[in-house]
Scaffold this motif. Sequence first.
Motif, PDB file in Angstrom:
ATOM      1  N   SER A 132       0.836  -1.211   0.000  1.00 12.90           N
ATOM      2  CA  SER A 132       0.000   0.000   0.000  1.00 12.90           C
ATOM      3  C   SER A 132       0.866   1.256   0.000  1.00 12.90           C
ATOM      4  O   SER A 132       0.536   2.242  -0.667  1.00 12.90           O
ATOM      5  CB  SER A 132      -0.930  -0.003   1.215  1.00 12.90           C
ATOM      6  N   THR A 166      -6.426  -0.407  -7.070  1.00 16.21           N
ATOM      7  CA  THR A 166      -6.976  -0.135  -5.742  1.00 16.21           C
ATOM      8  C   THR A 166      -8.269   0.651  -5.867  1.00 16.21           C
ATOM      9  O   THR A 166      -8.391   1.556  -6.709  1.00 16.21           O
ATOM     10  CB  THR A 166      -5.981   0.664  -4.886  1.00 16.21           C
ATOM     11  N   PRO A 168     -11.123   2.801  -3.417  1.00 15.57           N
ATOM     12  CA  PRO A 168     -11.226   3.420  -2.086  1.00 15.57           C
ATOM     13  C   PRO A 168     -12.310   2.760  -1.249  1.00 15.57           C
ATOM     14  O   PRO A 168     -13.363   2.363  -1.751  1.00 15.57           O
ATOM     15  CB  PRO A 168     -11.574   4.882  -2.403  1.00 15.57           C
ATOM     16  N   CYS A 178      -7.880   1.804   1.121  1.00 15.09           N
ATOM     17  CA  CYS A 178      -8.015   1.253  -0.221  1.00 15.09           C
ATOM     18  C   CYS A 178      -7.902  -0.259  -0.148  1.00 15.09           C
ATOM     19  O   CYS A 178      -7.356  -0.809   0.819  1.00 15.09           O
ATOM     20  CB  CYS A 178      -6.958   1.827  -1.160  1.00 15.09           C
TER      21      CYS A 178
END
Length: 304
Positions: A132, A166, A168, A178
Amino acid sequence: HQETEEEGSSGINAEYGYFIQTNLRMASEARPVALPVRKVIIHPVALFNIVDNYERRHDNNKRVIGSLLGRYDKGVVIITESFAVPHQETEEEVSMDMEYAMRIGELQKKVNTNLYTVGWYSSGIIINEYSSLIHAFYKCQCPTPVHLTIDTLMTNQKMKINTHITLPIGVKNGTEGCIFTPVPYTIQGAEAEQVSLKFFQQLRGSKKTPNFNDQEQIINCCDEMISQIGVVLGHIKQVLAGEAPADKELGRQIMEVVQAVPNLESDTITNMLNSHMQDLLAVEYLTYLTRQQLAVSARLNQIL
């Protein structure tokens, strides 16, 4: 080798409504707006670069990461190139040379103005908390980065490939995050790449050193083309004799192939080949002279 749509791709369309609403909210807040990605097309050259990067990695690195280059085309991300990015990863932290990634990406764009940073890759199929953080950096480089994972350990004797974007998640005016969502992908090679891929497939399971003989490869390609022409001519004769049904789409494709062949006389083709051969010999001769001049200069420098 060509992969079809992976599991989980059917959920992409169902989330487009929330995806668009989120983009509108992000635009109203002057934040970068993401673009929807329906499909990813991967060229074999990008995969070869990833495998080569993994084979040349430092012994302390458990995985390798790098940037993906390509272009966007109406919801389709086309990945054509990739390059490695130095990084260090431990159980406590991860560090990445972001300046190197941006600098090499800019240099690649100077060479080919149609190339853009479209995402990043990593060896292995595990997505962790560090993924991430790295993905957040690439979101500053492109609107919707694609994360490609490739199983270089070949679990179950298969190099599994996954592509993600990704989406949200979270509560409005609250905590937001995400989630990595799979997207379907295919592996497509250009016509020039197909020749190399077929050659590598012939070497599968063989321990012999490959013989990259250009003349032999041209002869094999010509023999294969003659064989395919024979198959097409046989089908055409069957259609004309009424032994096989006519196919309009196939007829149009055959006409396109015929029209693509330049209508040149044999003498013209011979002159073109001779001219090309003369240019090739001139380049080889100049290369030989340059090597000799460099060798003489090196010896003079040692004497002086």
